[in-house]
Design a protein around this motif. Structure first.
Motif, mmCIF file in Angstrom:
data_model
loop_
_atom_site.group_PDB
_atom_site.id
_atom_site.type_symbol
_atom_site.label_atom_id
_atom_site.label_comp_id
_atom_site.label_asym_id
_atom_site.label_seq_id
_atom_site.Cartn_x
_atom_site.Cartn_y
_atom_site.Cartn_z
ATOM 1 N N TRP A 195 2.967 -9.363 -1.422
ATOM 2 C CA TRP A 195 2.683 -9.813 -0.049
ATOM 3 C C TRP A 195 2.473 -11.323 -0.009
ATOM 4 O O TRP A 195 2.868 -11.985 0.958
ATOM 5 C CB TRP A 195 1.430 -9.103 0.482
ATOM 6 C CG TRP A 195 1.585 -7.626 0.673
ATOM 7 C CD1 TRP A 195 2.710 -6.874 0.468
ATOM 8 C CD2 TRP A 195 0.580 -6.735 1.110
ATOM 9 N NE1 TRP A 195 2.462 -5.572 0.751
ATOM 10 C CE2 TRP A 195 1.159 -5.441 1.145
ATOM 11 C CE3 TRP A 195 -0.763 -6.867 1.474
ATOM 12 C CZ2 TRP A 195 0.454 -4.299 1.542
ATOM 13 C CZ3 TRP A 195 -1.471 -5.740 1.864
ATOM 14 C CH2 TRP A 195 -0.854 -4.471 1.900
ATOM 15 N N HIS A 228 9.116 3.758 -0.262
ATOM 16 C CA HIS A 228 9.983 4.433 0.701
ATOM 17 C C HIS A 228 9.986 3.750 2.066
ATOM 18 O O HIS A 228 10.845 4.053 2.897
ATOM 19 C CB HIS A 228 9.648 5.925 0.826
ATOM 20 C CG HIS A 228 8.293 6.240 1.388
ATOM 21 N ND1 HIS A 228 7.326 6.887 0.666
ATOM 22 C CD2 HIS A 228 7.757 6.016 2.613
ATOM 23 C CE1 HIS A 228 6.242 7.040 1.411
ATOM 24 N NE2 HIS A 228 6.479 6.520 2.605
ATOM 25 N N GLU A 229 9.081 2.831 2.280
ATOM 26 C CA GLU A 229 9.147 2.061 3.530
ATOM 27 C C GLU A 229 10.423 1.224 3.594
ATOM 28 O O GLU A 229 10.867 0.869 4.685
ATOM 29 C CB GLU A 229 7.934 1.154 3.650
ATOM 30 C CG GLU A 229 6.636 1.901 3.933
ATOM 31 C CD GLU A 229 5.447 0.965 3.964
ATOM 32 O OE1 GLU A 229 4.397 1.309 3.387
ATOM 33 O OE2 GLU A 229 5.568 -0.130 4.552
ATOM 34 N N ARG A 260 9.631 -8.873 4.664
ATOM 35 C CA ARG A 260 8.822 -7.707 4.974
ATOM 36 C C ARG A 260 7.767 -7.505 3.913
ATOM 37 O O ARG A 260 8.034 -7.686 2.724
ATOM 38 C CB ARG A 260 9.681 -6.433 4.984
ATOM 39 C CG ARG A 260 10.488 -6.241 6.234
ATOM 40 C CD ARG A 260 9.630 -5.694 7.347
ATOM 41 N NE ARG A 260 10.338 -5.666 8.621
ATOM 42 C CZ ARG A 260 9.803 -5.317 9.769
ATOM 43 N NH1 ARG A 260 8.539 -4.953 9.810
ATOM 44 N NH2 ARG A 260 10.504 -5.315 10.872
ATOM 45 N N LYS A 261 6.603 -7.095 4.353
ATOM 46 C CA LYS A 261 5.593 -6.602 3.416
ATOM 47 C C LYS A 261 5.614 -5.089 3.504
ATOM 48 O O LYS A 261 5.581 -4.530 4.607
ATOM 49 C CB LYS A 261 4.199 -7.089 3.810
ATOM 50 C CG LYS A 261 4.001 -8.572 3.717
ATOM 51 C CD LYS A 261 2.608 -8.906 4.167
ATOM 52 C CE LYS A 261 2.452 -10.392 4.347
ATOM 53 N NZ LYS A 261 1.129 -10.746 4.883
ATOM 54 N N ILE A 262 5.645 -4.444 2.356
ATOM 55 C CA ILE A 262 5.576 -2.989 2.367
ATOM 56 C C ILE A 262 4.540 -2.528 1.366
ATOM 57 O O ILE A 262 4.190 -3.254 0.428
ATOM 58 C CB ILE A 262 6.942 -2.326 2.078
ATOM 59 C CG1 ILE A 262 7.417 -2.631 0.656
ATOM 60 C CG2 ILE A 262 7.991 -2.754 3.093
ATOM 61 C CD1 ILE A 262 8.655 -1.841 0.284
ATOM 62 N N LYS A 263 4.061 -1.349 1.605
ATOM 63 C CA LYS A 263 3.012 -0.815 0.750
ATOM 64 C C LYS A 263 3.559 0.214 -0.234
ATOM 65 O O LYS A 263 3.110 0.301 -1.367
ATOM 66 C CB LYS A 263 1.935 -0.170 1.614
ATOM 67 C CG LYS A 263 0.638 0.051 0.883
ATOM 68 C CD LYS A 263 -0.502 0.286 1.849
ATOM 69 C CE LYS A 263 -1.808 0.429 1.070
ATOM 70 N NZ LYS A 263 -2.944 0.600 1.973
ATOM 71 N N VAL A 264 4.475 0.994 0.219
ATOM 72 C CA VAL A 264 5.055 2.015 -0.639
ATOM 73 C C VAL A 264 6.572 1.882 -0.598
ATOM 74 O O VAL A 264 7.133 1.543 0.446
ATOM 75 C CB VAL A 264 4.626 3.432 -0.208
ATOM 76 C CG1 VAL A 264 3.145 3.653 -0.489
ATOM 77 C CG2 VAL A 264 4.914 3.681 1.243
ATOM 78 N N THR A 295 -0.319 3.364 -8.601
ATOM 79 C CA THR A 295 0.555 4.155 -7.752
ATOM 80 C C THR A 295 -0.224 5.092 -6.863
ATOM 81 O O THR A 295 -1.234 5.636 -7.260
ATOM 82 C CB THR A 295 1.511 5.004 -8.605
ATOM 83 O OG1 THR A 295 0.737 5.929 -9.358
ATOM 84 C CG2 THR A 295 2.331 4.150 -9.517
ATOM 85 N N SER A 296 0.258 5.256 -5.694
ATOM 86 C CA SER A 296 -0.296 6.280 -4.825
ATOM 87 C C SER A 296 0.717 6.583 -3.736
ATOM 88 O O SER A 296 1.345 5.689 -3.212
ATOM 89 C CB SER A 296 -1.613 5.837 -4.214
ATOM 90 O OG SER A 296 -1.461 4.744 -3.368
ATOM 91 N N HIS A 297 0.867 7.778 -3.402
ATOM 92 C CA HIS A 297 1.521 8.195 -2.169
ATOM 93 C C HIS A 297 2.966 7.776 -2.032
ATOM 94 O O HIS A 297 3.393 7.414 -0.948
ATOM 95 C CB HIS A 297 0.777 7.630 -0.963
ATOM 96 C CG HIS A 297 -0.669 7.897 -1.010
ATOM 97 N ND1 HIS A 297 -1.194 9.160 -1.036
ATOM 98 C CD2 HIS A 297 -1.712 7.055 -1.066
ATOM 99 C CE1 HIS A 297 -2.495 9.070 -1.096
ATOM 100 N NE2 HIS A 297 -2.849 7.827 -1.116
ATOM 101 N N HIS A 298 3.727 7.790 -3.056
ATOM 102 C CA HIS A 298 5.095 7.376 -2.813
ATOM 103 C C HIS A 298 6.070 7.941 -3.830
ATOM 104 O O HIS A 298 5.711 8.370 -4.917
ATOM 105 C CB HIS A 298 5.204 5.850 -2.806
ATOM 106 C CG HIS A 298 4.891 5.198 -4.122
ATOM 107 N ND1 HIS A 298 5.797 5.141 -5.155
ATOM 108 C CD2 HIS A 298 3.796 4.558 -4.581
ATOM 109 C CE1 HIS A 298 5.256 4.510 -6.177
ATOM 110 N NE2 HIS A 298 4.048 4.143 -5.870
ATOM 111 N N PRO A 351 -3.802 -4.143 -0.824
ATOM 112 C CA PRO A 351 -4.884 -5.137 -0.732
ATOM 113 C C PRO A 351 -5.688 -5.295 -2.022
ATOM 114 O O PRO A 351 -6.619 -6.075 -2.071
ATOM 115 C CB PRO A 351 -5.796 -4.553 0.353
ATOM 116 C CG PRO A 351 -5.039 -3.467 1.009
ATOM 117 C CD PRO A 351 -4.079 -2.960 -0.006
ATOM 118 N N HIS A 352 -5.307 -4.574 -3.054
ATOM 119 C CA HIS A 352 -6.161 -4.495 -4.236
ATOM 120 C C HIS A 352 -5.788 -5.512 -5.300
ATOM 121 O O HIS A 352 -4.832 -5.352 -6.056
ATOM 122 C CB HIS A 352 -6.106 -3.079 -4.812
ATOM 123 C CG HIS A 352 -6.376 -2.016 -3.789
ATOM 124 N ND1 HIS A 352 -7.447 -2.062 -2.950
ATOM 125 C CD2 HIS A 352 -5.697 -0.897 -3.464
ATOM 126 C CE1 HIS A 352 -7.436 -1.009 -2.145
ATOM 127 N NE2 HIS A 352 -6.384 -0.287 -2.430
#
Lengths: 433, 173
Positions: free
Chosen positions: B21, B44-45, B38-42, B112-115, B13-14
């Motif tokens: 998206w 690995h989704e 598809r919308k994905i955030k990280v 980057t975060s969490h992936h 969202p940033h």
């Protein structure tokens, strides 16, 4: 006369931790002088962002703090706000919220175990190398992760930033057939998660038992997710409203994240799955509880490397509880409690995959947020991680710096820290005098 | 038989990190039955959606250094025998490369975060024999990625062009 010797090692990233961080170690001869773990925390401006906004904005805004555990932030915010305005959600909402939390645990623990942590136990550089050696196990883990995502889509409206959670309940209760469609997969998942637990429990673990104060929620009737009292392995308990009496945050120069410590002693404490299992093992679901006896771990366990076993047990629990809720589910109305805004302040703690999240919210009589405090689990573990590194480093110093860096990373990964929103690379700086 | 196609927008969202998206929203309703969005955030989704996908289009924002930065297209190459060698190579004019590099490094995301990074996810797919036959990465230039800011006008314009190009390519498939 000893010649001064300084070596600097740069490691591109604290690999396979969710985000980036940096680690500096200063060694004088054989003595570890200093260990500094720098975490680039989600900026405190999320707290500032919320000020002045309607309280209904809190779940959506806070879900953006973390890409892996949005539900944890959402849940803690709505619980705190609901307590502040004096409303109590229905049992159906409560149950659905527990289910949503189970979904997040399944996904988060699944990702961490199979993509980030298990490679360490086989000296694999990455999950790719692990997949070469154990393709079936990695595929199994990815399928577990997918289930968590699927359930989050049903409950949250979408998997990316779930939008269905709100103050008072949900915007929409899922349909019965949406929930029942997941049962077969979740039955498979329960069996698979039992196999995962047996697999990880059999890994070779470093001998590293420490004397921790572990802290987690504790509840009389259930394994804690959303509610409970604060409990410590030192034997005390407290209401969540007393969190800031027992813990305080302090600024450290080497990290933008505030470190949370025990208020009375400025000492470290340990949150997360290992703390939860140690404090709540009797409340695990029946299969998970029996499995915790069967897998050969001595409880309470004080070896952080064995946190992965606690995570695996929690995935079993999450599947078992999910199946119970999915099978019994009946749609309900209203999905959301009506309420009138009123001024108030309160606190809540829920158990994110990585440990307790604490929130305090103050709202005015128009329902606008006046003040927010958010304490994530990783900042609560930060000092403990540094302490562990200080304890483990003496046995690593005989090796080269690259090996030292790798072993430090492995220990840090045991905590599954949530280090986010940074473009920085990790520098492992080892200064030897 | 038409290939099964997945178009995945990677984002958050940033700020301009919404570009991926936005492209998905822009494409919604105008794609064929054999194509899913598809919308994905990280990254690995992607592993949740990749089975039976033959062609994968990925859209993500990159931190543009100049105001004239363009949409850049990369194709995943190599690694048929050795998935750890999979890499993105620039498809097109080298002058259009992001950061003057013709190959995308292991982490093309600017925030980057969490992936696990995108290339590693694709290599993992390769190792597990789940990699689509063709993978294209569309990088949309962005400038601001702070929390709680909207998509910039320039980035939105780029995302609209990107969606148009992808739609054309889907129509031609």
């Amino acid at each position: 006369m000893n010649r001064r010797k300084t070596r600097k090692i740069e490691v591109k990233a604290l690999t396979r931790v969710e985000g980036e961080g940096s680690l500096k170690v200063t060694i004088d001869g054989d003595r570890i002088e200093e260990v500094q773990l720098a975490i680039y925390e989600p900026p405190r401006f999320f707290e500032a962002l919320l000020r002045g906004r309607p309280m209904e904005d809190a779940p959506d805004v806070t879900s953006r703090i973390c890409g892996i555990c949005p539900v944890a932030y959402q849940m803690t915010s709505v619980h705190a706000i609901e307590r502040a305005i004096g409303i109590c959600v229905s049992p159906e909402v409560r149950r659905l919220r527990r289910l949503m939390y189970c979904a997040e645990w399944i996904e988060s623990h699944g990702v961490h175990m199979h993509l980030l942590h298990v490679p360490d136990f086989f000296d694999c550089e990455s999950s790719i190398a692990l997949a070469k050696r154990f393709p079936d196990e990695v595929n199994r883990g990815l399928r577990l992760k997918k289930h968590g995502n699927q359930l989050l889509e049903v409950l949250g409206g979408r998997a990316v930033n779930p939008i269905n959670v709100t103050v008072g309940g949900f915007y929409r209760a899922p349909k019965r057939d949406e929930m029942h469609a997941l049962i077969d997969d979740f039955q498979w998942g329960l069996d698979a998660s039992i196999a995962v637990t047996r697999w990880v429990a059999g890994f070779d673990y470093p001998d590293f038992d420490q004397d921790y104060e572990m802290v987690a929620l504790q509840h009389d009737d259930e394994y804690p997710l959303n509610e409970g009292r604060i409990a410590s392995t030192r034997g005390w308990t407290a209401d969540v409203s007393e969190f800031e009496t027992h813990f305080r945050e302090r600024q450290v120069s080497h990290s933008t994240a505030l470190q949370s410590v025990r208020a009375a002693t400025d000492s470290a404490y340990f949150v997360g799955p290992l703390a939860r299992v140690n404090l709540n093992r009797e409340r695990l679901s029946p299969v998970a509880r029996q499995l915790s006896d069967d897998v050969g771990i001595r409880w309470p366990c004080n070896n952080p490397y064995q946190s992965i076993v606690a995570r695996a047990l929690e995935v079993v629990h999450a599947y078992e509880e999910s199946l119970e809720i999915l099978r019994d589910y009946q749609p309900f109305e209203p999905a959301r409690l009506d309420y009138e805004p009123r001024a108030g302040e309160s606190m809540a703690i829920t158990e994110a995959p990585r440990g307790m999240i604490y929130n305090r919210y103050r709202v005015d009589d128009a329902g606008k947020i006046e003040a927010v405090k958010i304490v994530p689990p990783t900042s609560q573990n930060q000092l403990q991680i540094e302490s562990d590194l200080r304890a483990v480093l003496p046995r690593l110093l005989a090796g080269d710096d690259q090996t030292t860096a790798r072993e430090c990373e492995k220990l840090i990964r045991s905590y599954d820290p949530c280090i986010s929103c940074s473009t920085h690379f990790l520098k492992l700086e080892v200064v030897r005098r | 038989m038409k290939p099964a196609i997945l178009v995945a927008g990677i984002g958050s969202p940033h700020g301009d990190d919404r570009a991926g998206w936005f492209v998905i929203d822009r494409l919604g309703g105008s794609v064929t039955e054999s194509c899913s969005l598809r919308k994905i955030k990280v990254p690995h989704e992607l592993l949740d959606y990749i089975d039976q996908v033959d062609v994968l289009h990925l859209v993500d924002a990159y931190a543009a250094e100049s105001s004239g930065s363009r949409i850049v297209r990369y194709e995943l190459t190599g690694g048929v025998e050795s998935p750890s060698e999979l890499r993105f190579e620039l498809a097109g004019d080298p002058s259009e490369a992001v950061g003057n590099s013709t190959a995308v490094a292991a982490n093309p995301r600017s925030d980057t975060s969490h992936h696990i990074d995108l290339v590693s996810v694709l290599r993992l797919m390769g190792q597990l024999k789940r990699l689509p036959r063709r993978v294209t990465l569309w990088a949309v230039p962005g400038k601001r990625f702070e929390a709680d800011v909207s998509l910039s006008a320039a980035c939105e314009a780029g995302a609209i062009r990107c969606a148009k190009t992808i739609r054309q390519e889907l129509d031609d498939a």
